[in-house]
Design a protein around this motif. Structure first.
Motif, PDB file in Angstrom:
ATOM      1  N   GLU A   2       0.821  -1.207   0.000  1.00 17.67           N
ATOM      2  CA  GLU A   2       0.000   0.000   0.000  1.00 17.67           C
ATOM      3  C   GLU A   2       0.854   1.255   0.000  1.00 17.67           C
ATOM      4  N   ALA A   3       1.910   1.244   0.791  1.00 15.96           N
ATOM      5  CA  ALA A   3       2.796   2.411   0.856  1.00 15.96           C
ATOM      6  C   ALA A   3       3.464   2.650  -0.490  1.00 15.96           C
ATOM      7  N   PHE A   4       3.810   1.576  -1.183  1.00 14.25           N
ATOM      8  CA  PHE A   4       4.434   1.681  -2.503  1.00 14.25           C
ATOM      9  C   PHE A   4       3.493   2.359  -3.489  1.00 14.25           C
ATOM     10  N   ILE A   5       2.223   2.047  -3.398  1.00 17.72           N
ATOM     11  CA  ILE A   5       1.243   2.623  -4.322  1.00 17.72           C
ATOM     12  C   ILE A   5       0.894   4.054  -3.925  1.00 17.72           C
ATOM     13  N   TYR A   6       0.501   4.264  -2.684  1.00 25.02           N
ATOM     14  CA  TYR A   6       0.007   5.574  -2.261  1.00 25.02           C
ATOM     15  C   TYR A   6       1.099   6.633  -2.141  1.00 25.02           C
ATOM     16  N   SER A   7       2.365   6.218  -2.081  1.00 24.72           N
ATOM     17  CA  SER A   7       3.452   7.200  -2.028  1.00 24.72           C
ATOM     18  C   SER A   7       3.799   7.735  -3.414  1.00 24.72           C
ATOM     19  N   GLY A   8       3.238   7.129  -4.453  1.00 24.46           N
ATOM     20  CA  GLY A   8       3.538   7.559  -5.812  1.00 24.46           C
ATOM     21  C   GLY A   8       4.729   6.839  -6.412  1.00 24.46           C
ATOM     22  N   ARG A   9       5.371   5.960  -5.637  1.00 20.63           N
ATOM     23  CA  ARG A   9       6.533   5.231  -6.158  1.00 20.63           C
ATOM     24  C   ARG A   9       6.149   4.283  -7.289  1.00 20.63           C
ATOM     25  N   ILE A  10       4.919   3.820  -7.283  1.00 27.21           N
ATOM     26  CA  ILE A  10       4.463   2.976  -8.390  1.00 27.21           C
ATOM     27  C   ILE A  10       4.508   3.748  -9.702  1.00 27.21           C
ATOM     28  N   ALA A  11       4.106   5.011  -9.667  1.00 27.68           N
ATOM     29  CA  ALA A  11       4.142   5.851 -10.867  1.00 27.68           C
ATOM     30  C   ALA A  11       5.586   6.116 -11.283  1.00 27.68           C
ATOM     31  N   ASP A  12       6.462   6.328 -10.307  1.00 31.53           N
ATOM     32  CA  ASP A  12       7.876   6.532 -10.620  1.00 31.53           C
ATOM     33  C   ASP A  12       8.466   5.303 -11.309  1.00 31.53           C
TER      34      ASP A  12
END
Length: 101
Positions: A2-12
């Motif tokens: 969840e942290a990976f997604i909501y922190s925007g790192r998934i988009a990065d």
């Protein structure tokens, strides 16, 4: 996760993979001297990149204005992609579509 997604790192991560794809495929198209294909591919990548940036802005709470700007840029890039594909199709055989009739 969840942290990976909501922190925007998934988009990065998506943007890094997209950049690598553009570099590799762009180089191959450039080596084959496919101008329309290269331009169309870059326009497609710009459209996807803009959508991913809009997703990132939404996840980070950047505000609706930034999301709208990125989506507008994606719309322009997608319109360019469509126009380039139509031009490439018309010039594929060196004959315009009106002369084929």
């Amino acid at each position: 996760m969840e942290a990976f997604i909501y922190s925007g790192r998934i988009a990065d991560t998506v943007l890094v993979v997209l950049s690598a794809e553009v570099a590799l495929v762009g180089f191959l198209l450039w080596r084959r001297s496919e101008a329309f294909g290269l331009l169309s591919f870059v326009a497609s990548a710009l459209a996807l990149g803009s959508i991913v940036l809009a997703l990132r802005a939404a996840l980070l709470g950047a505000g609706g204005l930034f999301v709208a700007i990125y989506l507008g840029a994606g719309l322009l890039a997608h319109g360019s992609e469509i126009a380039l594909r139509v031009l490439a199709t018309r010039h594929a055989d060196g004959v315009s579509s009106e002369e084929k009739k």
